[in-house]
Design an enzyme around this catalytic site. Structure first.
Site, short mmCIF file in Angstrom:
data_model
loop_
_atom_site.label_atom_id
_atom_site.label_comp_id
_atom_site.label_asym_id
_atom_site.label_seq_id
_atom_site.Cartn_x
_atom_site.Cartn_y
_atom_site.Cartn_z
N GLN A 48 0.85 -1.28 -0.19
CA GLN A 48 -0.08 0.05 0.07
C GLN A 48 0.96 1.18 -0.10
OE1 GLN A 48 -1.23 0.43 4.70
NE2 GLN A 48 -1.79 -1.50 3.57
N HIS B 69 0.24 5.79 1.10
CA HIS B 69 -0.53 6.80 1.52
C HIS B 69 -0.14 8.00 0.82
CE1 HIS B 69 -1.37 4.12 4.69
NE2 HIS B 69 -0.25 4.14 5.17
N GLU C 273 4.07 8.41 8.46
CA GLU C 273 4.07 7.75 9.84
C GLU C 273 5.47 6.95 10.03
OE1 GLU C 273 1.02 4.77 8.51
OE2 GLU C 273 2.54 3.49 7.39
N HIS D 160 4.81 0.57 1.13
CA HIS D 160 5.22 -0.29 2.22
C HIS D 160 4.40 -1.37 2.46
CE1 HIS D 160 2.50 2.79 3.33
NE2 HIS D 160 2.22 2.11 4.57
N ARG E 112 -4.65 0.87 -1.44
CA ARG E 112 -4.21 -0.73 -1.57
C ARG E 112 -3.74 -1.14 -3.02
NH1 ARG E 112 -8.59 -3.21 0.33
NH2 ARG E 112 -8.37 -2.37 2.39
#
Length: 320
Positions: free
Chosen positions: A97, A99, A116, A174, A194
């Site tokens: 996936q 972001h 993150e 990642h 995804r």
């Protein structure tokens, strides 16, 4: 000023296990407890004040009642609560996936993007995760490899060990691998694109949705940019290691042998996520915590102590 424990929200994603219930005492009836959202004001899962004057309120309701000053001056630059902290138990592989960044996410999804950080709390021997690409590739190759299911040939698989840290900027491809328990500190977002899901089906018996076109828009087709390693620093009775610092969060791994002092000044609230031990956190009052507990300390609380041998993740919001 306030100091209290939080009750998390839970997610039962199909790749999850039972360690958060079995080993960390999480009170959840799901068959699989994939994630516990320990510090969250997100609409998809809010944490709740567990004790004290504000018990029973969601964290967001507490902030509304007490006023945004409890978040600190450094949070004034954010329209919404800036971060989300989770424990993640990957019994099986997560999907590959990515972001988006803030600009893309706000335009397309109406919420923040997501940068993150992962701290590997524990892992099985031989566990691996996926972190960026082995080398730079073109958009054409990326699209072709997604189409013919050869993407994993060019992704960077990394063996992991307890205590490892991974900084994942928005746009970084990642995936958490099976057998890994992670503490994740992230922007306050639930937007995930995804790309590859091992052909799995959801509860409805249908393949889970992929977001290939959006992923093509936002993925950085290059090796990941890791946060530099930092030394352990002894300070006020604690051993502290800076794990990542960015405009959205600053996070430390902290080890206390007996007793240590900390400060929650007017600039930021402080979050403690306990990973080992049973510390007692004291300011005017005190909170006794155990492994897996999340503690919120409001900005302006001032000096507080942590007593007892323990390890925790400390997160705050610093100036840019």
């Amino acid at each position: 000023m306030a100091i209290f424990k939080l009750k998390p929200a839970f997610k039962d994603y199909l790749w999850g296990g039972t360690r958060l219930r079995d080993e960390y005492g999480k009170d959840c009836d799901y068959d699989k407890v994939a994630e516990s959202w320990e510090l969250s004001c997100h609409k998809d899962g809010a944490s709740v004040v567990a004790d004290g004057e504000f018990a029973g309120l969601t964290l967001e309701q507490y902030i509304e009642k007490a006023g945004r000053k409890v978040l600190g001056k450094n949070c004034e630059r954010f329209e919404n609560f800036p971060i989300l902290i989770k424990l993640i138990d990957a019994k099986d592989n997560l999907s590959v996936q990515v972001h988006p960044d803030n600009d893309y996410a706000m335009r397309v999804e109406g919420e923040y993007g997501k940068t993150e950080m992962w701290y590997v709390v524990d892992c099985d021997e031989g566990a691996e995760l996926l972190y960026g690409f082995k080398h730079e590739i073109s958009k054409e190759e990326f699209a072709q490899r997604i189409a013919d299911n050869t993407l994993l040939e060019v992704t960077n698989n990394v063996p992991v060990h307890k205590g490892d840290v991974f900084f994942i900027k928005s746009g970084t491809l990642h995936a958490i691998g099976k057998g890994i328990l992670i503490a994740e500190i992230q922007q306050n977002s639930n937007t995930t694109y995804r790309i590859y899901d091992y052909g799995r089906v959801g509860k409805d018996g249908k393949p889970r949705e992929l977001h290939v076109d959006k992923a093509k828009d936002v993925t950085k087709l290059a090796p990941a940019e890791q946060y530099p390693d930092t030394p352990v620093v002894s300070e006020d009775g604690a051993e502290k290691k800076l794990m990542a610092k960015c405009e959205y969060f600053t996070t430390y791994r902290v080890d206390v042998a007996e007793k240590a002092e900390f400060t929650a000044d007017e600039s930021s609230f402080v979050s403690l996520l306990v990973l080992e031990g049973e510390p007692v956190v004291k300011a005017d009052g005190e909170v006794t915590a155990k492994k897996g507990d999340s503690i919120f300390i409001s900005a302006g609380t001032g000096r507080f102590t942590v007593e007892g041998k323990c390890r925790f993740v400390l997160t705050r919001i610093d100036e840019v």
